[in-house]
Motif scaffolding. Structure first.
Motif, PDB file in Angstrom:
ATOM      1  N   SER A 180      48.832  45.132  44.934  1.00 56.28           N
ATOM      2  CA  SER A 180      48.227  43.884  45.392  1.00 56.28           C
ATOM      3  C   SER A 180      46.703  43.945  45.317  1.00 56.28           C
ATOM      4  O   SER A 180      46.096  44.986  45.612  1.00 56.28           O
ATOM      5  N   TYR A 181      46.124  42.823  44.940  1.00 57.61           N
ATOM      6  CA  TYR A 181      44.666  42.693  44.869  1.00 57.61           C
ATOM      7  C   TYR A 181      44.274  41.449  45.666  1.00 57.61           C
ATOM      8  O   TYR A 181      44.725  40.343  45.366  1.00 57.61           O
ATOM      9  N   LYS A 182      43.439  41.640  46.678  1.00 57.56           N
ATOM     10  CA  LYS A 182      43.094  40.546  47.571  1.00 57.56           C
ATOM     11  C   LYS A 182      41.964  39.692  47.011  1.00 57.56           C
ATOM     12  O   LYS A 182      41.004  40.195  46.442  1.00 57.56           O
ATOM     13  N   HIS A 216      35.222  43.332  37.863  1.00 60.25           N
ATOM     14  CA  HIS A 216      36.652  43.563  37.673  1.00 60.25           C
ATOM     15  C   HIS A 216      37.184  44.329  38.880  1.00 60.25           C
ATOM     16  O   HIS A 216      36.484  45.185  39.439  1.00 60.25           O
ATOM     17  N   VAL A 217      38.404  44.037  39.310  1.00 63.73           N
ATOM     18  CA  VAL A 217      38.916  44.612  40.550  1.00 63.73           C
ATOM     19  C   VAL A 217      38.960  46.144  40.524  1.00 63.73           C
ATOM     20  O   VAL A 217      38.853  46.795  41.569  1.00 63.73           O
ATOM     21  N   ASP A 235      38.360  36.812  28.299  1.00 62.91           N
ATOM     22  CA  ASP A 235      39.230  35.636  28.359  1.00 62.91           C
ATOM     23  C   ASP A 235      40.679  36.122  28.305  1.00 62.91           C
ATOM     24  O   ASP A 235      41.424  35.837  27.363  1.00 62.91           O
ATOM     25  N   GLU A 236      41.066  36.858  29.338  1.00 62.33           N
ATOM     26  CA  GLU A 236      42.388  37.466  29.379  1.00 62.33           C
ATOM     27  C   GLU A 236      42.939  37.420  30.803  1.00 62.33           C
ATOM     28  O   GLU A 236      42.237  37.022  31.737  1.00 62.33           O
ATOM     29  N   TYR A 237      44.197  37.865  30.946  1.00 62.21           N
ATOM     30  CA  TYR A 237      44.825  37.906  32.264  1.00 62.21           C
ATOM     31  C   TYR A 237      44.357  39.171  32.973  1.00 62.21           C
ATOM     32  O   TYR A 237      45.082  40.158  33.116  1.00 62.21           O
ATOM     33  N   LEU A 238      43.112  39.147  33.402  1.00 66.09           N
ATOM     34  CA  LEU A 238      42.493  40.247  34.131  1.00 66.09           C
ATOM     35  C   LEU A 238      41.968  39.717  35.453  1.00 66.09           C
ATOM     36  O   LEU A 238      41.524  38.565  35.535  1.00 66.09           O
ATOM     37  N   PHE A 239      42.004  40.562  36.488  1.00 69.66           N
ATOM     38  CA  PHE A 239      41.605  40.138  37.826  1.00 69.66           C
ATOM     39  C   PHE A 239      40.138  40.513  38.084  1.00 69.66           C
ATOM     40  O   PHE A 239      39.706  41.629  37.789  1.00 69.66           O
ATOM     41  N   TYR A 240      39.404  39.577  38.671  1.00 69.83           N
ATOM     42  CA  TYR A 240      38.018  39.782  39.053  1.00 69.83           C
ATOM     43  C   TYR A 240      37.825  39.333  40.496  1.00 69.83           C
ATOM     44  O   TYR A 240      38.520  38.437  40.980  1.00 69.83           O
ATOM     45  N   ARG A 241      36.904  39.950  41.183  1.00 68.71           N
ATOM     46  CA  ARG A 241      36.621  39.587  42.572  1.00 68.71           C
ATOM     47  C   ARG A 241      35.120  39.344  42.747  1.00 68.71           C
ATOM     48  O   ARG A 241      34.292  40.001  42.127  1.00 68.71           O
ATOM     49  N   ALA A 276      38.151  55.139  44.550  1.00 63.09           N
ATOM     50  CA  ALA A 276      37.858  53.725  44.294  1.00 63.09           C
ATOM     51  C   ALA A 276      38.833  53.140  43.282  1.00 63.09           C
ATOM     52  O   ALA A 276      39.195  51.962  43.350  1.00 63.09           O
ATOM     53  N   GLY A 277      39.294  53.976  42.341  1.00 57.93           N
ATOM     54  CA  GLY A 277      40.223  53.502  41.315  1.00 57.93           C
ATOM     55  C   GLY A 277      41.572  53.093  41.860  1.00 57.93           C
ATOM     56  O   GLY A 277      42.287  52.309  41.227  1.00 57.93           O
TER      57      GLY A 277
END
Length: 290
Positions: free
Chosen positions: A34-36, A75-76, A84-90, A205-206
């Motif tokens: 999970s990524y909040k 990037h998370v 421009d991809e299905y990558l998560f950023y916070r 952190a990883g």
């Protein structure tokens, strides 16, 4: 029509403000992890194009990269630039990671070259010195918390100032506190950013831990700055030059003074026979000279 840099910066800041307000942020899951409170790169590109901030998706990616340089988001797992991809950023809140101090006159981060003066020459000397003239740090202008670094790293040439900019940025701004009492909470605090400390901090952190790393001197410790990496790099250089000996006129200008200076910065690390300064110089002095 002329557009100034100030106008460009203002427009970019306005786009960044709207971007942060309208991009969809939510808790997400990928491969059972999970990524909040994060957003998806491709959805952020959709917003930039649909809002009219950019005309093409390629331009939107470049705007996103600029936002990352502004430390608006990351990037998370800090493994990717903006794509421009299905990558998560916070989004980053305030000075969450710490930051470089900005020079108000230039608008750029302060570098060690800002504190270098001119090497003084003795006016009473009969002739010009044969020693290399290298800039010296102006210790009075350096923040007291960074002064000890400038004292023991020499010469302050382009190589060493670039090194210090990376491993001990001057006047680094620590992360802002996150608790009401002025303190901050972390899952792990690593004291010492040597090889072991960096690996431990990066590994924690990883996997999602909030980590603080404390280093008074140079990131990378002895291994990176005066030990293993320096020795291996020097010996590889020796091997490279030695391989040129069979060729015609393989002369290479060598400053033995600077070699000695760099090797003697931390003498205990060169006590082993194979890494000794004497052995290094004996090899260098066998090269043909003009």
């Amino acid at each position: 029509m002329t557009v100034s840099t100030t106008d460009f910066d203002t427009d970019l800041n306005e786009i960044a403000t709207k971007f942060k307000r309208h991009v969809k942020v939510s808790d997400r899951t990928y491969r059972l992890k999970s990524y909040k409170q994060c957003f998806i790169g491709s959805e952020a590109v959709d917003y930039l194009v649909e809002s009219g901030a950019t005309l093409t998706r390629e331009d939107a990616v470049e705007i996103g990269k600029a936002f990352m340089e502004m430390r608006l988001f990351e990037h998370v797992c800090r493994d990717h630039e903006f794509k421009d991809e299905y990558l998560f950023y916070r989004f980053l809140e305030g000075n969450e990671r710490g930051s470089y101090k900005i020079d108000e006159q230039t608008g750029e981060s302060i570098k060690w070259s800002n504190f270098l003066g001119v090497d003084k020459v003795d006016p009473s000397a009969d002739h010009e010195s044969w020693q290399p003239k290298l800039p010296q740090p102006d210790l009075e202008k350096i923040n007291p918390k960074d002064r000890h670094v400038a004292k023991h790293v020499w010469p302050m040439d382009d190589y060493n100032t670039n090194l210090l900019n990376n491993v001990h940025p001057p006047e680094w701004q620590d992360p802002a506190s996150t608790n009401k009492d002025g303190s901050s909470s972390y899952d792990l605090v690593v004291i010492g950013a040597g090889a072991g400390g960096l690996v431990t901090a990066a590994g924690a952190a990883g996997v999602g831990a909030k980590v603080a790393i404390i280093e008074e001197n140079l990131l990378g410790g002895d291994c990176l700055n005066v030990g293993c990496v320096v020795c291996i790099t020097t010996w590889n250089l020796v091997a490279l030059f030695s391989s040129a000996l069979p060729f015609p006129n393989p002369c290479v200008p060598v400053s033995f003074l600077l070699i000695q200076i760099r090797c003697y910065r931390h003498p205990p690390l060169f006590l082993y026979e194979r890494d000794s300064l004497q052995k290094l110089l004996s090899i260098l002095q066998t090269w043909p000279t003009q």
